[in-house]
Write an enzyme that holds these catalytic residues in place. Structure first.
Site, PDB file in Angstrom:
ATOM      1  N   GLY A  72     -17.561  -4.707  -6.813  1.00  0.00           N
ATOM      2  CA  GLY A  72     -17.644  -5.719  -7.872  1.00  0.00           C
ATOM      3  C   GLY A  72     -19.065  -5.826  -8.382  1.00  0.00           C
TER       4      GLY A  72
ATOM      5  N   SER B  36     -23.050  -7.277  -8.921  1.00  0.00           N
ATOM      6  CA  SER B  36     -24.146  -7.395  -7.951  1.00  0.00           C
ATOM      7  C   SER B  36     -24.441  -8.858  -7.587  1.00  0.00           C
ATOM      8  CB  SER B  36     -25.396  -6.703  -8.472  1.00  0.00           C
ATOM      9  OG  SER B  36     -25.748  -7.256  -9.705  1.00  0.00           O
TER      10      SER B  36
ATOM     11  N   GLU C 266     -20.251  -1.563  -3.411  1.00  0.00           N
ATOM     12  CA  GLU C 266     -19.950  -0.656  -4.524  1.00  0.00           C
ATOM     13  C   GLU C 266     -20.120  -1.471  -5.801  1.00  0.00           C
ATOM     14  OE1 GLU C 266     -19.179   2.578  -4.517  1.00  0.00           O
ATOM     15  OE2 GLU C 266     -19.157   2.843  -2.349  1.00  0.00           O
TER      16      GLU C 266
ATOM     17  N   CYS D 220     -16.866   1.268 -13.891  1.00  0.00           N
ATOM     18  CA  CYS D 220     -18.238   1.212 -13.377  1.00  0.00           C
ATOM     19  C   CYS D 220     -19.035   2.473 -13.696  1.00  0.00           C
ATOM     20  CB  CYS D 220     -18.214   0.988 -11.877  1.00  0.00           C
ATOM     21  SG  CYS D 220     -17.213   2.217 -11.017  1.00  0.00           S
TER      22      CYS D 220
HETATM   23  P1  NAD Z   1     -14.129  -9.514  -9.766  1.00  0.00           P
HETATM   24  O1  NAD Z   1     -14.454 -10.670 -10.631  1.00  0.00           O
HETATM   25  O2  NAD Z   1     -12.723  -9.141  -9.530  1.00  0.00           O
HETATM   26  O3  NAD Z   1     -14.868  -9.760  -8.377  1.00  0.00           O
HETATM   27  C1  NAD Z   1     -14.763  -8.852  -7.313  1.00  0.00           C
HETATM   28  C2  NAD Z   1     -14.274  -9.582  -6.086  1.00  0.00           C
HETATM   29  O4  NAD Z   1     -15.211 -10.576  -5.713  1.00  0.00           O
HETATM   30  C3  NAD Z   1     -12.934 -10.272  -6.277  1.00  0.00           C
HETATM   31  O5  NAD Z   1     -12.092  -9.964  -5.215  1.00  0.00           O
HETATM   32  C4  NAD Z   1     -13.306 -11.726  -6.340  1.00  0.00           C
HETATM   33  O6  NAD Z   1     -12.298 -12.571  -5.828  1.00  0.00           O
HETATM   34  C5  NAD Z   1     -14.549 -11.796  -5.491  1.00  0.00           C
HETATM   35  N1  NAD Z   1     -15.449 -12.873  -5.900  1.00  0.00           N
HETATM   36  C6  NAD Z   1     -15.757 -13.251  -7.163  1.00  0.00           C
HETATM   37  N2  NAD Z   1     -16.647 -14.267  -7.132  1.00  0.00           N
HETATM   38  C7  NAD Z   1     -16.885 -14.546  -5.833  1.00  0.00           C
HETATM   39  C8  NAD Z   1     -17.712 -15.484  -5.160  1.00  0.00           C
HETATM   40  N3  NAD Z   1     -18.462 -16.375  -5.825  1.00  0.00           N
HETATM   41  N4  NAD Z   1     -17.723 -15.478  -3.810  1.00  0.00           N
HETATM   42  C9  NAD Z   1     -16.975 -14.596  -3.119  1.00  0.00           C
HETATM   43  N5  NAD Z   1     -16.169 -13.682  -3.720  1.00  0.00           N
HETATM   44  C10 NAD Z   1     -16.130 -13.664  -5.044  1.00  0.00           C
HETATM   45  O7  NAD Z   1     -14.808  -8.201 -10.298  1.00  0.00           O
HETATM   46  P2  NAD Z   1     -16.150  -8.016 -11.147  1.00  0.00           P
HETATM   47  O8  NAD Z   1     -17.314  -8.435 -10.330  1.00  0.00           O
HETATM   48  O9  NAD Z   1     -15.972  -8.541 -12.512  1.00  0.00           O
HETATM   49  O10 NAD Z   1     -16.092  -6.408 -11.246  1.00  0.00           O
HETATM   50  C11 NAD Z   1     -16.816  -5.754 -12.215  1.00  0.00           C
HETATM   51  C12 NAD Z   1     -18.093  -5.213 -11.606  1.00  0.00           C
HETATM   52  O11 NAD Z   1     -17.757  -4.335 -10.550  1.00  0.00           O
HETATM   53  C13 NAD Z   1     -18.910  -4.391 -12.570  1.00  0.00           C
HETATM   54  O12 NAD Z   1     -20.249  -4.649 -12.378  1.00  0.00           O
HETATM   55  C14 NAD Z   1     -18.577  -2.954 -12.188  1.00  0.00           C
HETATM   56  O13 NAD Z   1     -19.570  -2.029 -12.534  1.00  0.00           O
HETATM   57  C15 NAD Z   1     -18.409  -3.096 -10.713  1.00  0.00           C
HETATM   58  N6  NAD Z   1     -17.528  -2.053 -10.213  1.00  0.00           N
HETATM   59  C16 NAD Z   1     -18.043  -1.173  -9.322  1.00  0.00           C
HETATM   60  C17 NAD Z   1     -17.248  -0.150  -8.848  1.00  0.00           C
HETATM   61  C18 NAD Z   1     -17.779   0.853  -7.870  1.00  0.00           C
HETATM   62  O14 NAD Z   1     -16.960   1.587  -7.290  1.00  0.00           O
HETATM   63  N7  NAD Z   1     -19.072   0.952  -7.658  1.00  0.00           N
HETATM   64  C19 NAD Z   1     -15.930  -0.043  -9.268  1.00  0.00           C
HETATM   65  C20 NAD Z   1     -15.446  -0.970 -10.171  1.00  0.00           C
HETATM   66  C21 NAD Z   1     -16.252  -1.975 -10.634  1.00  0.00           C
END
Ligand code: NAD
Length: 484
Positions: free
Chosen positions: A196, A198, A218, A253
């Protein structure tokens, strides 16, 4: 009327306790158990393909083609690869020992960490949930998977079928958002893999630090693409388009975030991008079924804000249209965006593509290296020297020359970020390694015991030790037999 119990700290604690008991029983460590669970994942993916496609359509209007290639096929091949290689991966690795330990044999034994937590995201909600689970199970762990609440259809599907197909005493799915993830993060895990953004990555890492739990993060970032003029333009542009808009409409990503090319070449590149975008998605891309929608209104509004920024709103050279009702934004290209614009200050994660221009292509390296390290960096060129410089001078999680995203599909390559784009890696054997502790084991026999290692310490014993460490056989011999 019965109300569903909320998943809170107590539920999380009980769940982890149960999983720990399962792990302690030793059942997840056997080769047979691991293979049976991996086979079940394969069976689930094969049997419920249509439901998977429907869930991905419901969550993102993901085209069936993309669901099939990037999610279903990717999971199947990851699973098949693990099944095929598992025996080899599990084998202790024999390594050389030293003269000091002679006679001995040394080995590295991969042991499962124990109870692991996988927190996933929404953009590839099957792949990014199940692929880490494949690694965790292959390595012999018990697992809790927390899919993203932003892809609710896939989250529900996984909760249903993981319960049905997998060993429920060892693999669990917890659905929900921040409260549920927070409850999970309060527990003691043996390893956490989070995918997710950073900001949350930092929350995960802080929670893990409380228990000294190792983490794999990741994350994302702005993935650059350098485009030289000396290329097969048609092929390069087609690959850039499919890597950007043909993978979740830029919500990936490893999607290109910005292109860097020379001032001279930019007009030709933009023309070709426009031509091929029209060819691929038609002149009314809002009506195309081959492009995913933006996942929700928050992300839609975030992207529109990037476009509305005064610093770039006049820089749109292609696209720009959107449909708030259906959460669609068309492929959009912005040329010569300033460095201090909003679009250049955060990861785009959507269908907008920024183009920066430079006098000399080599200047791109400084631009990329002056920013946080990206998850992926791309270069299109035929110039051998430029390729070499790119690989040696640019830092990124991974890189690909003359294509986009495909490095992900090679199971012999690690997939992961560096710096701001993450830490740790998985895929193929790297997944197995990520979820295994590499235990050092040295086997000695009772033969060849050297009395010199025991007190009382004497200068003769010290001379013997020094000679052994130097590997000097004459001095060893002298210290043993001819000590004055
Ligand atoms: P998201 O909002 O689904 O969050 C990811 C997870 O974190 C979820 O399961 C969510 O419930 C949890 N979460 C959210 N806020 C939280 C908090 N305050 N406390 C605890 N847990 C929490 O996903 P996102 O962050 O919008 O994903 C997009 C990001 O992920 C982008 O930056 C993308 O580049 C990155 N990404 C990376 C990869 C990789 O393989 N490196 C793959 C896909 C996406």
């Amino acid at each position: 009327m019965t109300t569903k119990k909320v998943f809170d700290g107590e539920s999380a604690e009980l769940m982890v306790q149960g999983l720990r008991e399962t792990f302690t029983s030793g059942k997840t460590k056997s080769y047979e158990w691991r293979i049976s669970q991996l086979t079940k994942i394969l069976e689930f993916t094969r049997t419920h393909e249509k439901e998977i496609v429907d869930a991905l359509h419901s969550d993102l209007t993901k085209p069936e083609f993309e669901s099939f290639i990037y999610e279903i096929c990717a999971i199947k091949s990851s699973c098949k690869f693990a099944i095929k290689e598992l025996k080899r991966w599990m084998k202790p690795e024999r390594v050389g020992a030293t003269l000091l330990t002679f006679p001995s044999t040394a080995g590295i034994v991969a042991e499962p960490f124990g109870v692991v937590l996988i927190i996933s995201t929404w953009n590839f909600p099957l792949l990014l949930c199940v692929d880490p689970v494949i690694g965790a199970i292959a390595a012999g762990n018990t697992v809790v998977l927390k899919p993203s609440e932003i892809a609710p259809a896939m989250s529900a599907l996984l909760a249903k079928y993981v319960g049905e197909y997998m060993d429920g005493s060892a693999v669990k799915v917890v659905e929900g958002g921040i409260p549920e993830t927070t409850a999970l993060l309060e527990q003691k895990w043996d390893k956490i893999l989070y995918t997710g953004n950073s900001r949350v990555g930092r929350i995960v890492m802080s929670a893990a630090a409380m228990h000294l739990t190792p983490v794999v993060l990741e994350l994302g970032g702005k993935c650059p693409v350098i485009v030289d003029s000396d290329i097969n333009l048609k092929v390069a542009v087609s690959r850039i388009i499919v890597g950007k808009w043909g993978c979740n409409n830029g919500q990936a990503c490893i999607a290109p975030d910005y292109i860097i090319t020379t001032k001279d070449f930019a007009p030709k590149l933009v023309d070709s991008l426009k031509l091929h975008l029209n060819k691929f998605y038609g002149v009314e891309p809002l009506k195309s079924n081959d492009i995913s929608r933006i996942v929700n209104s928050d992300h839609f509004n975030r992207l529109i804000k990037l476009l509305d920024d005064d610093k770039v709103s006049h820089k749109i050279v292609h696209g720009g249209q959107s449909d708030i009702k259906n959460l669609k934004i068309v492929p959009t290209i912005l040329l010569d965006v300033p460095d201090d614009s909003l679009i250049m200050s955060e990861e785009i994660f959507g269908p907008l593509l920024a183009i920066l221009t430079v006098d000399h292509l080599e200047d791109s390296f400084d631009i990329i290296n002056s920013r946080p390290k990206p998850l992926a960096a791309y270069l299109f060129t035929n110039n051998k020297k430029l390729k070499g410089k790119f690989v040696s001078e640019v830092s990124a999680g991974g890189m690909l020359i003359n294509d986009i995203s495909l490095h992900l599909s090679v199971p012999t390559l690690p997939f992961g970020g560096v710096g701001e784009s993450g830490m740790g890696a998985y895929h193929g054997k790297f997944s197995f390694d990520t979820f295994s502790h590499k235990k050092a084991v040295l086997y000695r026999s009772f033969l060849g015991d050297a009395p010199q290692r025991y007190p009382p310490y004497t200068s003769r014993k010290l001379a013997f030790l020094k000679a052994v460490l130097k590997g000097n056989f004459t001095d060893i011999f002298r210290a043993v037999f001819y000590w004055p």
